[in-house]
Design an enzyme around this catalytic site. Sequence first.
Site, short mmCIF file in Angstrom:
data_model
loop_
_atom_site.label_atom_id
_atom_site.label_comp_id
_atom_site.label_asym_id
_atom_site.label_seq_id
_atom_site.Cartn_x
_atom_site.Cartn_y
_atom_site.Cartn_z
N THR A 1 0.82 3.96 -4.60
CA THR A 1 -0.11 3.31 -3.68
C THR A 1 0.59 2.80 -2.43
O THR A 1 1.79 2.49 -2.47
CB THR A 1 -0.80 2.13 -4.42
OG1 THR A 1 -1.43 1.29 -3.46
CG2 THR A 1 0.19 1.28 -5.19
N ASP A 2 -0.17 2.64 -1.36
CA ASP A 2 0.38 2.03 -0.14
C ASP A 2 0.64 0.53 -0.32
O ASP A 2 1.33 -0.08 0.50
CB ASP A 2 -0.56 2.26 1.07
CG ASP A 2 -1.96 1.67 0.90
OD1 ASP A 2 -2.26 1.11 -0.17
OD2 ASP A 2 -2.75 1.76 1.86
N GLU A 3 0.08 -0.05 -1.39
CA GLU A 3 0.18 -1.51 -1.54
C GLU A 3 1.62 -1.97 -1.79
O GLU A 3 1.94 -3.15 -1.61
CB GLU A 3 -0.76 -2.00 -2.65
CG GLU A 3 -2.18 -1.60 -2.35
CD GLU A 3 -3.26 -2.29 -3.16
OE1 GLU A 3 -3.02 -3.40 -3.65
OE2 GLU A 3 -4.34 -1.71 -3.29
N TYR B 1 -0.03 -6.39 -9.33
CA TYR B 1 -0.31 -4.94 -9.35
C TYR B 1 0.69 -4.19 -8.48
O TYR B 1 1.37 -3.27 -8.95
CB TYR B 1 -1.75 -4.66 -8.88
CG TYR B 1 -1.98 -3.21 -8.50
CD1 TYR B 1 -1.88 -2.19 -9.45
CD2 TYR B 1 -2.28 -2.84 -7.18
CE1 TYR B 1 -2.07 -0.85 -9.10
CE2 TYR B 1 -2.47 -1.51 -6.82
CZ TYR B 1 -2.36 -0.52 -7.78
OH TYR B 1 -2.54 0.80 -7.43
N LYS C 1 3.69 -1.48 -9.47
CA LYS C 1 3.74 -0.11 -8.95
C LYS C 1 5.06 0.12 -8.21
O LYS C 1 5.66 1.19 -8.30
CB LYS C 1 2.55 0.18 -8.04
CG LYS C 1 1.20 0.29 -8.74
CD LYS C 1 1.10 1.45 -9.72
CE LYS C 1 1.11 2.81 -9.05
NZ LYS C 1 0.81 3.89 -10.04
#
Length: 351
Positions: A132-134, A158, A162
């Site tokens: 993810t970009d997060e 989260y 990741k």
Amino acid sequence: MILVTGGAGFIGANFVLDWLAQTDEPVLNLDKLTYAGNLENLATLQGDPRHVFVRGDIADGALLQRLLAEHRPRAVLNFAAESHVDRSIHGPEDFIQTNIVGTFRLLEAVRAYWGSLEGEAKAAFRFLHVSTDEVYGSLAPAEPAFTEQHRYEPNSPYSASKAASDHLVRAYHHTYGLPVLTTNCSNNYGPFHFPEKLIPLMIVNALAGKPLPVYGDGMQIRDWLYVKDHCSAIRRVLAAGRLGEVYNVGGWNEKPNIEIVLTLCALLDELRPRPDGKSYREQISYVKDRPGHDRRYAIDARKLEQELGWKPAETFETGIRKTVLWYLDHQEWVAHVQSGAYRDWVSKQYA
Ligand code: NAD
Ligand code: TYD
């Protein structure tokens, strides 16, 4: 064949369906069926011998070893994860277990399997990690979009979990030479999106006459990509990505949350007007902000576009209309998710 983990979830199910619509190469689908895993997403594959479903955990090393030895996939694609930021704030433990420990166990099993391969099979094998970009943290308003070089600054349990998984994947390439590929994608939307996330939640709540809860001032920005475009990007990276490389995936669609909600209200006003003739906008309700809420994400997808020639097929306008129409046409899917009926089916099936 390929092994897909998390293939009963939102993106994984879209990926499996699209894959089998395009090729006859079989898919072994390993999914734990957490609350987010839903076999109804794969109902159209019932009886299709190209799809083999196994209920199991990516953290179960013995199971992984057996599945890899038995099915001998040419690639493993890891979609399995705990994926909802708000849930990670209330209870981070499952995120650590699946996203970090699970990815580690999967890497260990894949490393042993890959080590046992020889010649062409070994050279052609790939492990593709879906991320993810997060992991890159939050951008200030004028900052350029995230490139693959952006430093990791995860802010939620989260995104931190990741990020840890991405680092493990990177290390397995650097240390053991495992042939890995990583994709970091922006926010997805589309069919089978679990109605705890912004877009499906707003559609479902609007139709049910419930409030549309906008966190804080609604000016947080996300970069939206239609899920099938994410799936085509993953197929492209699997086919042609350079080993050990990271590819950012996004469609250059930055929007503040409130604009998303207003767009959804306008589409529903057009396609399924409220009986009282008022706009769904009346249901918008500003609520307390998410703790540690990232202000802005934006993906610079030039590497993927320039190196591998990938482009999204949908604009935000076409993708969001398709999505609203899908939810209007799949009220039964929504009802089953909400009533927990699909879970009853799972417990019957796997009793
Ligand atoms: P999801 O929550 O809808 O689905 C996750 C799936 O993984 C479910 O089917 C669940 O049952 C399964 N799963 C969970 N724990 C497991 C375990 N221990 N073993 C096996 N299966 C397990 O998530 P999603 O939105 O489809 O996301 C898929 C992947 O894409 C995730 O890795 C996520 O981080 C990443 N991603 C998501 C988005 C997005 O906008 N949704 C954007 C970029 C990247
Ligand atoms: P979400 O779909 O949870 O994705 P993520 O947090 O991974 O980006 O949320 C998207 C954005 O919408 C995020 O800024 C939080 C916001 N949001 C709301 O304003 N209200 C809601 O009820 C939800 C679920 C999210």
